[in-house]
Design a protein around this motif. Structure first.
Motif, mmCIF file in Angstrom:
data_model
loop_
_atom_site.group_PDB
_atom_site.id
_atom_site.type_symbol
_atom_site.label_atom_id
_atom_site.label_comp_id
_atom_site.label_asym_id
_atom_site.label_seq_id
_atom_site.Cartn_x
_atom_site.Cartn_y
_atom_site.Cartn_z
ATOM 1 N N SER A 439 0.837 -1.204 0.000
ATOM 2 C CA SER A 439 0.000 0.000 0.000
ATOM 3 C C SER A 439 0.859 1.235 0.000
ATOM 4 C CB SER A 439 -0.984 0.002 1.153
ATOM 5 O OG SER A 439 -0.323 -0.116 2.360
ATOM 6 N N LYS A 440 2.024 1.135 0.541
ATOM 7 C CA LYS A 440 2.914 2.301 0.467
ATOM 8 C C LYS A 440 3.287 2.603 -0.975
ATOM 9 C CE LYS A 440 7.176 2.033 1.781
ATOM 10 N NZ LYS A 440 8.523 2.139 2.370
ATOM 11 N N ILE A 441 3.590 1.574 -1.704
ATOM 12 C CA ILE A 441 3.895 1.790 -3.120
ATOM 13 C C ILE A 441 2.710 2.391 -3.842
ATOM 14 C CG2 ILE A 441 4.400 0.627 -5.287
ATOM 15 C CD1 ILE A 441 6.065 -1.325 -3.793
ATOM 16 N N GLN A 442 1.535 1.896 -3.512
ATOM 17 C CA GLN A 442 0.356 2.406 -4.195
ATOM 18 C C GLN A 442 0.122 3.862 -3.839
ATOM 19 O OE1 GLN A 442 -2.467 -0.594 -2.970
ATOM 20 N NE2 GLN A 442 -2.246 -1.661 -4.902
ATOM 21 N N MET A 443 0.409 4.196 -2.595
ATOM 22 C CA MET A 443 0.241 5.588 -2.208
ATOM 23 C C MET A 443 1.251 6.477 -2.910
ATOM 24 S SD MET A 443 -2.230 5.991 -0.109
ATOM 25 C CE MET A 443 -2.031 7.323 1.034
ATOM 26 N N MET A 444 2.433 5.941 -3.055
ATOM 27 C CA MET A 444 3.459 6.720 -3.749
ATOM 28 C C MET A 444 3.037 7.031 -5.162
ATOM 29 S SD MET A 444 7.168 5.333 -2.446
ATOM 30 C CE MET A 444 7.451 4.495 -3.942
ATOM 31 N N GLN A 445 2.334 6.071 -5.751
ATOM 32 C CA GLN A 445 1.902 6.289 -7.122
ATOM 33 C C GLN A 445 0.830 7.361 -7.209
ATOM 34 O OE1 GLN A 445 0.651 2.334 -7.965
ATOM 35 N NE2 GLN A 445 2.646 1.707 -8.741
ATOM 36 N N LEU A 446 0.219 7.637 -6.094
ATOM 37 C CA LEU A 446 -0.842 8.623 -6.122
ATOM 38 C C LEU A 446 -0.352 10.028 -5.853
ATOM 39 C CD1 LEU A 446 -3.650 6.784 -4.166
ATOM 40 C CD2 LEU A 446 -3.479 7.115 -6.603
ATOM 41 N N GLN A 447 0.894 10.128 -5.527
ATOM 42 C CA GLN A 447 1.411 11.464 -5.226
ATOM 43 C C GLN A 447 1.343 12.331 -6.455
ATOM 44 O OE1 GLN A 447 5.367 11.069 -3.932
ATOM 45 N NE2 GLN A 447 4.821 10.226 -1.952
ATOM 46 N N SER A 448 0.933 13.523 -6.258
ATOM 47 C CA SER A 448 0.944 14.409 -7.423
ATOM 48 C C SER A 448 0.896 15.855 -6.968
ATOM 49 C CB SER A 448 -0.239 14.095 -8.322
ATOM 50 O OG SER A 448 -1.256 15.024 -8.129
ATOM 51 N N THR A 449 1.441 16.713 -7.783
ATOM 52 C CA THR A 449 1.421 18.130 -7.458
ATOM 53 C C THR A 449 0.101 18.756 -7.873
ATOM 54 O OG1 THR A 449 2.575 18.346 -9.530
ATOM 55 C CG2 THR A 449 3.869 18.642 -7.546
ATOM 56 N N ASP A 450 -0.491 18.223 -8.890
ATOM 57 C CA ASP A 450 -1.727 18.814 -9.365
ATOM 58 C C ASP A 450 -2.765 17.725 -9.542
ATOM 59 O OD1 ASP A 450 -2.644 20.873 -12.261
ATOM 60 O OD2 ASP A 450 -3.669 20.385 -10.381
ATOM 61 N N PRO A 451 -3.437 17.377 -8.466
ATOM 62 C CA PRO A 451 -4.366 16.263 -8.573
ATOM 63 C C PRO A 451 -5.471 16.498 -9.593
ATOM 64 C CG PRO A 451 -4.542 17.323 -6.431
ATOM 65 C CD PRO A 451 -3.372 17.901 -7.107
ATOM 66 N N TYR A 452 -5.823 17.751 -9.793
ATOM 67 C CA TYR A 452 -6.870 18.013 -10.770
ATOM 68 C C TYR A 452 -6.438 17.668 -12.171
ATOM 69 C CZ TYR A 452 -10.582 19.910 -8.050
ATOM 70 O OH TYR A 452 -11.618 20.036 -7.190
ATOM 71 N N LEU A 453 -5.156 17.782 -12.364
ATOM 72 C CA LEU A 453 -4.661 17.456 -13.696
ATOM 73 C C LEU A 453 -4.445 15.963 -13.842
ATOM 74 C CD1 LEU A 453 -3.797 19.016 -16.205
ATOM 75 C CD2 LEU A 453 -1.461 18.863 -15.384
ATOM 76 N N ASP A 454 -3.836 15.393 -12.803
ATOM 77 C CA ASP A 454 -3.458 13.987 -12.913
ATOM 78 C C ASP A 454 -4.627 13.048 -12.697
ATOM 79 O OD1 ASP A 454 -0.397 14.726 -11.137
ATOM 80 O OD2 ASP A 454 -0.874 14.784 -13.280
ATOM 81 N N ASP A 455 -5.545 13.486 -11.879
ATOM 82 C CA ASP A 455 -6.541 12.522 -11.461
ATOM 83 C C ASP A 455 -7.914 13.169 -11.501
ATOM 84 O OD1 ASP A 455 -6.300 10.120 -8.738
ATOM 85 O OD2 ASP A 455 -7.116 10.036 -10.781
#
Lengths: 806, 133
Positions: A439-455
């Motif tokens: 789950s740590k890896i999965q959380m790392m994959q969710l990191q983003s500076t602009d969540p509106y853009l990425d997700d």
């Protein structure tokens, strides 16, 4: 054969250090080396073990042939023999010319300094048989220590020499995954798929407590020419599984290459958190290796190196040990056939496994768990790291077993489900630590500076949900429903520009290419064709492509503009004017794109716009852009649309997207002055200008009326005009009102138009009756009404009379 | 412990019985024992279920390790509802036979179709000559 050779080629630094550590401390000291620094040096006396091994080996010749075909009976006889019998048998098993085997010779050769044995090994390396005989001797005499659970997973090793031990142990993998550690019952029976006649089996079965055997397969390869099976005894308790030939990959294809095996313990010890070389799923040997005790910090091991020893699984095997020691043969029997039965009968699909376990191991369960800590496995034959890992893992597993048995994630709320979980002995094979790691890896994959853009979609969806729940909350004041939200870390993403490694002063560049530094494979040169060559079709195609491209560009602008509101809210005060300017600029660009701005020209032909409007995406885009445009710009768009409506309608036949434009158009209409509305109506109906005589037929109007969108637009325009008219008392009286004039013409046209398949409008404005009544007399009004009525097959009448809107 | 609310994570599916559909069309049913970040799966007490019409057969397979990219979908099996199915379980031999028959029939239908198209001068390129993706 290749395995052995490759092992030879492997750097054997550690091995060498282990055994030469005593004498050669100046050399690179492997601090992890168990034998030198760890428990191996303290607890295990490998020297004695090797002596034992050597002696056993000596006595093992040529009994091979006799044991072929003994099969199952031999397995039962495991514990039946005394040492004397063993010695006899062993002596029959060893072949004389065994030492011509290059493998053995090499093994012996590299271990010149073994131990201070009587008639030591040091003397003559080449006098192999002598050496080996001596090695085996002491082995026999000793009491056999019990073996760890995990070693049952490991096939037999040839304890011919320490190095050989190590080499072969790493190479010897069972054909199937019969690791007793995870997921399968302890291996007591012949694994599925093992060829029925294993020469190894007989040798095996002849072993008493203090022996195990390893055999080399019959001569199939060049190096083994003419050599029958050779058994070497090692001081291990019964390893029920037929020993696996350690070096020939032929029957046992799934073994990991020795270099990988060498690599695995090394990599883990070097402390790479997630060593890429360690595959998530380990071969049974690797798993067993990792299970070995090792003085490692837990953090250093990759979570993939888990190999938990469930107590349940461990105990039956452990049970064998005390029984073996006591020489009780019969105790062995129940487990063996039991497990064989387990293997032969395919487990049913329904859970849970414990219900199907043979009764054999069951009774042992309770006793043996307590006995577990007392075992001191004989792991001399193992690679030092292997051993270390084994021990450490054992200790861990003992602790875990106490803590975790029965605990763990219980997702089920139903009692039966919980029962299943409680009874499931294979539960929690994946440790909490490993789950956290994933789950740590999965959380790392969710990191983003602009969540509106990425997700974008995720964010939007959850916003909507929140709004919904907030709304519900307001309505029904129930308790606030806490919906757990995933808080993703907002991390500043650093831009890493990758620069491939370059050495200074070197000629040429490195030829290594990677994902970050891809190699240019093809030199694709762009050649633009000259205009003359192009045929008409190509021109059309290019034009369409250009239009599509413009649409895409404009769409990006549109998305940016739509996003400005959010950015505005998030930005600081001083940034806002700049944002506004940007936004305005973008809007202008969009409009220019739509209308096809050409420098130094008046508003050009409608062609550009029409092309855009022919494409489905273009229409939708225009609908979205309209709210952002200024009134004049939007009015222009509307006019152009009206002018070209029949063409657009024709092109829209397949897409049927024009109706999406209706609502922005209607919205726009409310802002338009009457003059514009009048001219719009004119355009829409392609009414003759001025007092020109009307054309005999009005195809423009009929097309418009036949389309849903067209008719709806027309009605909306009419309605708007009517509103304007009625709301503006001044214009009421003025007869020269442009609107009025147009209306007269319009009604005339409408009356004239044949009633052929008129479309059903999207919505009918409510004031049409009053509109028309102004301009026509009763009779014509009825006519109009019936016309409109005919469109909707009876609905419109009701709608007209009792105003209601769809 | 709710690991990652609002996301699709397999952590909470561990130790539960799952049905996994693979890209090659196989259906596996087993207990999900372990996962990793690529959604590689370790299935325990796996059974391969072959469906033909209303019948199905189970072939026990033991432990499966499935590479994540080969999974089409997977879902938890409700143990209580598992047995309530209109499908009829048959023996392995029978289901394999049925499967063979079905494949045979499909091949023949395909052949007829291709022949018919050929007669009309049309051709549909075979799936194996096309790009799978």
């Amino acid at each position: 054969m290749f395995r052995y050779e490759s092992l030879e080629d492997c750097p054997l630094d550690e091995d060498e250090d282990a055994f030469q550590g005593l004498g050669e401390e100046d050399e690179e000291i492997d601090q992890f080396n168990d034998d030198t620094f760890g428990s191996g040096a303290v607890d295990d006396d490998w020297q004695e073990a090797h002596e034992r091994l050597a002696e056993l080996e000596e006595k093992l010749p040529s009994a091979v042939n006799e044991q072929t075909g003994n099969g199952e009976r031999d397995e039962m006889d495991l514990l039946g023999d005394h040492e004397e019998n063993l010695a006899e048998r062993l002596s029959k098993m060893v072949i004389e010319n065994e030492l011509e085997d290059p493998a053995i010779m090499r093994a012996v050769q590299t271990r010149p300094v073994l131990q201070p044995q009587p008639g030591s090994l040091n003397s003559s390396i080449w006098d192999g048989s002598e050496v080996l005989r001596r090695i085996r001797g002491p082995l026999l005499a000793q009491e056999m220590p019990t073996v760890s659970v995990l070693e049952y997973a490991l096939p037999q090793r040839p304890p011919q020499g320490p190095e050989d031990d190590r080499d072969l142990s790493e190479r010897a993998l069972p054909r199937r995954s019969t690791s007793p550690v995870i997921g399968s019952p302890p291996v007591r029976a012949v694994p599925i798929g093992t060829p029925p006649k294993q020469v190894a089996v007989p040798s095996f079965n002849q072993q008493p407590v203090q022996s195990c055997s390893i055999d080399f397969p019959p001569p199939e390869t060049s190096s083994w020419k003419g050599r029958p099976m050779w058994k070497v005894l090692c001081p291990k308790p019964v390893h029920v599984r037929p020993p696996v030939p350690p070096r020939f990959p032929a029957p046992y294809g799934e073994r990991a290459p020795p270099d990988q095996l060498c690599g695995v313990p090394n990599s883990s010890l070097l402390g790479h958190p997630f060593p890429p070389s360690v595959p998530p799923v380990l071969s049974p040997l690797q798993r067993a290796q990792l299970l070995g005790g090792a003085q490692l910090q837990p953090g250093r091991m990759s979570p993939s190196q888990f190999a938990r020893v469930p107590g349940f699984v461990g105990s039956p095997l452990a049970a064998m040990n005390p029984k073996l020691l006591q020489g009780r043969v019969r105790q062995m029997l129940p487990p063996a056939p039991g497990f064989r039965a387990f293997f032969s009968a395919p487990p049913p699909a329904t859970p849970p496994p414990p219900q199907q376990h043979p009764p054999g191991p069951g009774p042992h369960l309770q006793n043996l768990r307590s006995q577990a800590p007392m075992f001191r496995p004989d792991t001399t034959h193992l690679h030092p790291q292997h051993r270390r890992l084994l021990h450490q893992r054992q200790q861990q597993s003992r602790n875990q077993h106490r803590n975790l048995n029965g605990a763990g994630d219980r997702g089920g709320h139903r009692s039966s489900h919980q029962d299943h979980i409680r009874k499931d002995p294979y539960a929690n094979l994946m440790l909490q630590r490993e789950k956290d790691w994933v789950s740590k890896i999965q959380m790392m994959q969710l990191q983003s500076t602009d969540p509106y853009l990425d997700d974008f979609y995720y964010q939007n969806y959850f916003e909507k949900l929140e709004k919904l729940s907030a709304a519900e909350e307001v309505q029904g004041d129930g308790p606030k429903k806490e919906r757990t939200k995933l808080i993703t870390p907002q991390v500043a993403k650093l831009e890493h520009t990758y620069k491939p490694v370059q050495f200074e002063g070197s000629l040429g560049k490195l030829t290594v290419s990677s994902v970050n530094n891809p190699r240019k494979m093809i030199d694709a040169v762009v050649t633009s064709r000259s205009e003359d060559d192009e045929t008409k079709e190509k021109q059309v195609r290019d034009k369409r492509r250009k239009t599509l491209f413009i649409i895409e560009k404009t769409y990006s602008l549109l998305l940016d503009v739509e996003d400005y509101e959010r950015r505005y809210l998030l930005s600081l005060e001083d940034e806002r004017p700049a944002l506004m300017d940007e936004r305005k600029h973008k809007i202008c660009c969009m409009y220019d794109n739509l209308r096809g701005k050409l420098p130094g020209q008046e508003r050009p032909s409608d062609d550009h716009f029409v092309q855009i409007m022919c494409i489905r995406k273009g229409k939708r885009m225009v609908a979205r852009i309209l709210p952002f445009l200024s009134t004049e710009q939007a009015a222009d768009i509307l006019m152009t649309t009206a002018r070209n409506l029949p063409f657009l309608i024709k092109k829209d036949a397949q897409d049927e997207v024009l109706p999406c434009l209706l609502s922005p158009f209607s919205l726009l209409l409310y802002h338009l002055p009457p003059v514009t509305v009048a001219s719009l109506l004119q355009q829409l109906m392609s009414l003759p200008q001025g007092t020109a005589a009307p054309a005999p037929s009005n195809p423009h109007l009929s097309t418009v009326l036949q389309s849903k969108f067209g008719l709806s637009l027309l009605l909306v325009v009419l309605s708007r005009g009517e509103d304007l008219q009625s709301s503006d008392p001044a214009s009421e009286s003025a007869q020269s009102n442009p609107w009025t004039e147009v209306m007269f013409v319009a009604t005339r046209e409408l009356l004239r138009i044949p009633q052929t398949g008129l479309a059903k409008p999207i919505s009918i404005p409510t004031n049409l009756v009053s509109l028309f009544s102004r301009y026509v007399d009763r009779q014509k009004l009825n006519l109009l009404e019936t016309k409109l009525q005919k469109e909707e097959k009876g609905e419109s009448m009701d709608i007209l009379v009792q105003p209601c809107s769809e | 412990m709710n690991y990652m609310p609002g996301t699709a994570s397999l952590i909470e599916d561990i130790d539960k019985k799952h049905l996994v559909l693979l890209r090659d069309g196989r259906t596996l049913i087993g207990f999900l024992r372990s996962i990793d970040q690529f959604a590689n799966l370790v299935l325990h007490q796996t059974v391969e279920r072959i469906h033909v019409g209303k019948k199905y057969g189970d072939i026990p397979r033991g432990i499966f390790v499935v590479r994540g990219e080969n999974v089409v979908l997977l879902g938890e099996i409700d143990l209580e509802k598992e047995s309530d199915t209109p499908l009829q379980q048959v023996s392995i031999e029978e289901i394999l036979e049925e499967q063979r028959a079905e494949q045979q029939a499909k091949l023949e239908a395909e052949k007829l179709k291709v022949q018919a198209l050929k007669d009309r001068g049309l051709s549909i390129p075979r799936a194996d000559t096309l790009d799978e993706y």
